[in-house]
Enzyme design. Structure first.
Site, PDB file in Angstrom:
ATOM      1  N   HIS A 106      56.576  55.770  -3.029  1.00 39.39           N
ATOM      2  CA  HIS A 106      57.262  54.587  -2.498  1.00 39.39           C
ATOM      3  C   HIS A 106      58.073  54.999  -1.262  1.00 39.39           C
ATOM      4  O   HIS A 106      58.858  55.951  -1.327  1.00 39.39           O
ATOM      5  CB  HIS A 106      58.202  53.995  -3.551  1.00 39.39           C
ATOM      6  CG  HIS A 106      58.877  52.731  -3.092  1.00 39.39           C
ATOM      7  ND1 HIS A 106      58.230  51.512  -3.105  1.00 39.39           N
ATOM      8  CD2 HIS A 106      60.120  52.495  -2.589  1.00 39.39           C
ATOM      9  CE1 HIS A 106      59.058  50.586  -2.641  1.00 39.39           C
ATOM     10  NE2 HIS A 106      60.207  51.156  -2.319  1.00 39.39           N
ATOM     11  N   ASP A 142      59.118  49.003  -9.137  1.00 35.41           N
ATOM     12  CA  ASP A 142      59.683  50.201  -8.507  1.00 35.41           C
ATOM     13  C   ASP A 142      60.954  50.647  -9.219  1.00 35.41           C
ATOM     14  O   ASP A 142      61.924  51.085  -8.578  1.00 35.41           O
ATOM     15  CB  ASP A 142      59.986  49.946  -7.018  1.00 35.41           C
ATOM     16  CG  ASP A 142      58.760  49.481  -6.249  1.00 35.41           C
ATOM     17  OD1 ASP A 142      57.651  49.869  -6.631  1.00 35.41           O
ATOM     18  OD2 ASP A 142      58.932  48.721  -5.275  1.00 35.41           O
ATOM     19  N   CYS A 707      68.303  85.418  48.960  1.00 40.68           N
ATOM     20  CA  CYS A 707      68.731  86.300  47.873  1.00 40.68           C
ATOM     21  C   CYS A 707      68.241  87.728  48.058  1.00 40.68           C
ATOM     22  O   CYS A 707      68.889  88.676  47.602  1.00 40.68           O
ATOM     23  CB  CYS A 707      68.278  85.750  46.530  1.00 40.68           C
ATOM     24  SG  CYS A 707      66.539  85.321  46.454  1.00 40.68           S
TER      25      CYS A 707
END
Length: 902
Positions: A106, A142, A707
């Protein structure tokens, strides 16, 4: 254990398959009768295995069990009934018959949401937690004892479909099989359901799914998503029922621009926008709906409400006609009850169901892998003709995706009109920063403001990371065929090439790069980088490894290279687009998603890149761009728990801080390209003209904002004076000025703070006693210009001999002829190790020196010679990890070892 499987659907099919894998005997499958000549998937799977299949239309008549049906069931000898998903009423004579009884799956956390529409009501009520229960069947609805439960978080925009696919289906299959395993082992629990918190809600049907507009925006959103896709929340619009799909809560609904749409009962009209239909709750807050469906079954994008059906049909090429006929055969195989597939054949009116949509989408992928369909595409193009037109448009890249909305800043400059996005780019959209915060980006050529740019906040970082995570884990990017990913990246490179002059112009006005250099290097190498890594996408592979065998068994061990996930990238201001490309291209090729922070002073080419990435077809969330401060945005990216890798280029000081933050937060993988003080050794036997030319380039290239710039030149004493003289002569010829002028050699420094540091740097050199040969000061003109500068007589202990200038400052030290090892010692006497160089005609000397220079890159008789195929990165405090080349891919991949025993 002997098991009877009672149920239906793909879920039932998967449970059946896993139970068989677990070694159980399936003595019978009880499912629903065939529909339109097609068997249920569970029945198809069982029949293929030769398992007895029963297709009873019903088990009871007038509340009484049908004796013949029950008898056939009992004859199977089942010891346990498993009901994975069952729409029929099963009599208690069947439920209680087996030795172990019956268990049912479920999709809710019982006792909450009993009933057939449990998933719908989990969302409608706005539950924060969802999940499933496997329980023992009894005679209630259920209400039986709980065997096991598993829970999950319910996401704010989950629909029935998304939560089912993400958790309830895959984990539900595992949970049901685990429950059977517990029963077989005698460990199964029977926990009585508590009465407290128990709820039962009615079955959601179309009749009771009508929207009540007298609610808050959040409640409306929950109602719409809780009924998405079945049965579909609806309202009356223009005299007909219109069903709403794809709801999301939005922050800026009241400010939405578009065409009003009257909706019966709504507190105010909706607004049809380019993003969808904005709806309002009675609290004035808003939600956005993506798709609409009319009573005849036709679905459209909500954004197209006022223009639906206006697009002209495209004429098919011969290749496209072949594809169309292949798809006609696919439709025929799915719609087996239809004699012939006509252009007007409607997929759903001919009997197709939701699982047929899934099959059709997969069939398209098999025949045209670049045509990535969603289920919604089929629902919105239900006739064969519309379906083919949609597929062809997608294959051509002309499909009606929602239009990318860009609020450009336009400028007429460099003999062209440049169009610059200026907002954050998150989840495929340009949006304002939280609170509408902005800052001005400055043109270093004259110091004037270019435009206001959105300034990202911490909440914006969180949004971007969430979008990137969803794109990686749930979106098509993570599931995409690597070759298709490569095609998209290559298409992006093509778009960048189409816009290269515009990109170079934006780069020039934002960073001060000389236009010709921006065009060739900043932009040109960026394009090359994306093309190079596009080719790597389908060549990422692991290896097989021989290991010691555990006799009498044997083993197979292999490795897999997998993407890391969400990657953060932080880039500097000296090469804004190229640094983006160096990291992002490898990151995307490896299959990751990206959240990138450009330097705050140079955001514009990154935002233009975001636009091109969207237009190239990269899915939403794959690329996200956040201009902002390092202290706020960069720090949050370093700390964020969902970021799994951070790539950084910048100063050593910040790199150390990032590395610490990444370690403390979640031990992110890190790659760092940091500062440098790269030595260039020039021997007396060099080619003097080339050494002068390349020596100048090593320092003054890109205004010294490089760099790998040669931070210190060691020149042999026999040629020192001659070298200095020639350099001074060449420096005097350099034209300083407007970087857009094609004859300019030297443009402005990137920003005012950097210019001030250069002035201070040179003043320090003079105070220490170095000889200032030329330059050393700011150029007296508007903007941030600094003269090309040269120092000689620089001693090893001086500040300018140790620290990087990151500007056009040549630092020259003399060394004695023949003292090769001594000059190597001096060259290596630095905490940096990014790059280095040597000029000599003696190949033995060149190899000797290159082997002993402690740097990630060594140039011999050249400098600045980087290439997309050659790895780039430093040693020591210049960082670790590589950009470019195959090595760069490993920075964005993880290696998984798999060992199989057989």
């Amino acid at each position: 254990m002997k098991i009877a499987v009672i149920g239906q659907s793909l879920f039932g099919q998967e449970v059946y398959k896993e139970l068989k894998k677990d070694g159980h005997t399936i003595v019978g499958v009880f499912t629903i009768p065939d529909k339109d000549g097609k068997a249920d998937p569970l029945a198809t799977e069982a029949e293929k295995d030769g398992v007895a299949v029963f297709k009873f239309p019903r088990w009871r008549v007038k509340g009484q069990a049908i004796a013949e049906v029950v008898a056939q069931y009992k004859a199977t000898g089942a010891e346990l009934n498993v009901l994975p998903f069952c729409s029929q009423f099963i009599p208690m004579e069947v439920i209680d018959h087996p030795k172990h009884g019956s268990i049912i799956y479920h999709p809710s956390l019982l006792p909450r949401h009993r009933g057939a529409s449990a998933i719908n009501w989990t969302l409608i009520h706005g539950d924060k937690k969802g999940g499933f229960t496997v329980f023992w069947a009894d005679d209630g609805l259920d209400t039986g004892p709980i065997l096991l439960q598993r829970e999950c978080d319910v996401e704010p925009n989950d629909t029935v479909n998304t939560i089912y696919k993400r958790f309830l289906f895959p984990e539900g299959v595992k949970g049901t099989v685990e429950a059977v395993r517990l029963i077989a082992e005698g460990k199964a629990e029977k926990i009585i359901q508590p009465q407290e918190g128990a709820t039962y809600e009615c079955i959601q049907k179309k009749d009771n799914a009508k929207i009540d507009w007298n609610q808050s925006a959040e409640a409306l959103h929950n109602w719409i998503r809780g009924n998405d896709k079945v049965p579909g929340a609806w309202a009356e619009v223009d005299g007909q029922k219109v069903t709403f799909y794809g709801s999301n809560l939005v922050d800026n609904g009241p400010a939405a621009k578009g065409q009003p749409l009257e909706i019966l009962g709504a507190s105010q009209p909706g607004i049809v926008t380019k993003a969808g239909l904005v709806l309002f709750g009675n609290d004035g807050k808003a939600l956005l709906v993506k798709n609409l469906q009319f009573e005849d079954g036709k679905m459209i994008a909500a954004a197209q409400y006022f223009s639906s059906g206006s697009s002209a049909a495209v004429e098919l090429t011969e290749e496209e006609k072949t594809f169309a006929e292949q798809m006609r055969a696919v439709w025929q195989s799915i719609l087996s009850n239809v004699t012939q597939i006509e252009d007007s054949t409607d997929f759903f009116k001919s009997g197709a169901a939701s699982m047929d949509v899934v099959r059709l989408v997969e069939e398209v992928k098999l025949r045209a892998s670049t045509c990535q369909l969603q289920n919604e595409d089929v629902y919105m193009n239900t006739t064969f003709q519309d379906f083919i037109q949609m597929c062809v448009r997608k294959l051509r890249g002309e499909d009606d995706e929602e239009e990318l909305v860009v609020d450009y800043v336009e400028k007429n400059v460099n003999n062209m009109t440049i169009k610059m996005p200026h907002q954050l780019f998150i989840n495929g959209e340009f949006i304002d920063a939280e609170g509408g915060k902005t800052y001005k980006t400055i043109n270093p050529t004259d110091g004037t403001a270019i435009c206001d740019v959105s300034l990202a906040q911490i909440s914006d970082v969180d949004k971007a990371v969430a979008a990137a995570k969803e794109a990686f884990e749930e979106g098509e990017w993570g599931k995409m065929n690597p070759r298709d990913r490569g095609r998209l990246i290559y298409k992006l490179a093509d778009l960048m090439e189409e816009h290269q002059e515009e990109l170079a112009t934006i780069e020039t006005i934002d960073s001060g790069a000389v236009y010709t250099l921006a065009l060739k290097t900043h932009v040109g190498m960026s394009i090359q980088t994306f093309r190079y890594f596009a080719g790597w996408c389908d060549k990422i592979q692991g290896s097989t490894i021989p290991i010691n065998q555990a006799r009498p068994n044997r083993n197979l061990t292999f490795t897999k290279k997998e993407p890391i996930g969400v990657c953060a990238i932080v880039i500097p201001w000296n090469y804004p687009l190229m640094m983006l490309a160096w990291k992002t291209a490898a990151c995307l090729a490896a299959g990751n998603t990206v959240v990138l922070k450009p330097a705050q002073v140079t955001p514009l080419t990154a935002l233009k890149f975001a636009e091109l990435a969207a237009r190239a077809g990269l899915p939403k969330g794959v690329v996200n761009i956040l201009p902002g401060s390092g202290a706020l945005v960069g720090q949050r990216m370093s700390d964020h728990p969902d970021v799994r890798k951070l790539g950084f280029t910048g100063s050593t000081e910040i790199g150390k801080h990032i590395m610490k933050s990444c370690a403390v937060s979640n031990v992110k993988k890190v790659s760092l390209e940091l500062g440098g003080k790269s030595p260039l050794i020039i021997f007396g036997d060099c080619d003097m003209d080339k050494a002068v030319r390349m020596g100048m380039s090593s320092v003054f290239f890109n205004k010294g904002e490089n760099c790998i710039a040669a931070g210190r030149l060691f020149v042999e004493d026999t040629i020192h004076d001659q070298f200095v003289k020639k350099v001074v002569e060449e420096v005097k010829k350099m034209k300083i000025g407007d970087p857009l002028d094609r004859s300019t050699d030297h443009g402005p420094q990137n920003h005012k703070a950097h210019l001030d540091k250069l002035v201070e740097y040179c003043q320090t050199g003079v105070k220490e006693g170095a000889t200032l040969v030329c330059g050393g000061k700011q150029v007296q003109r508007p903007g941030f210009f600094f003269e090309p500068t040269m120092f000689t007589d620089v001693q090893d202990h001086m500040y300018i001999a140790i620290e990087e200038s990151f500007g056009p400052v040549m630092i020259i030290s003399k060394f004695k002829s023949g003292e090769v090892d001594d000059v190597l010692r001096r060259a290596n006497a630095t905490e940096y190790g990014l790059a280095s160089g040597v000029f000599t005609r003696d190949i033995s000397k060149a190899l000797y020196v290159s082997e002993r220079l402690n740097a990630g890159t060594v140039f011999v008789n050249t400098y600045n010679k980087t290439d997309v195929a050659s790895p780039f990165g430093g040693f020591k405090q210049s960082g670790f990890g590589k950009d470019l080349g195959q090595d760069a891919l490993n920075e964005y991949l993880k290696t998984k070892a798999v060992t199989i025993e057989y």
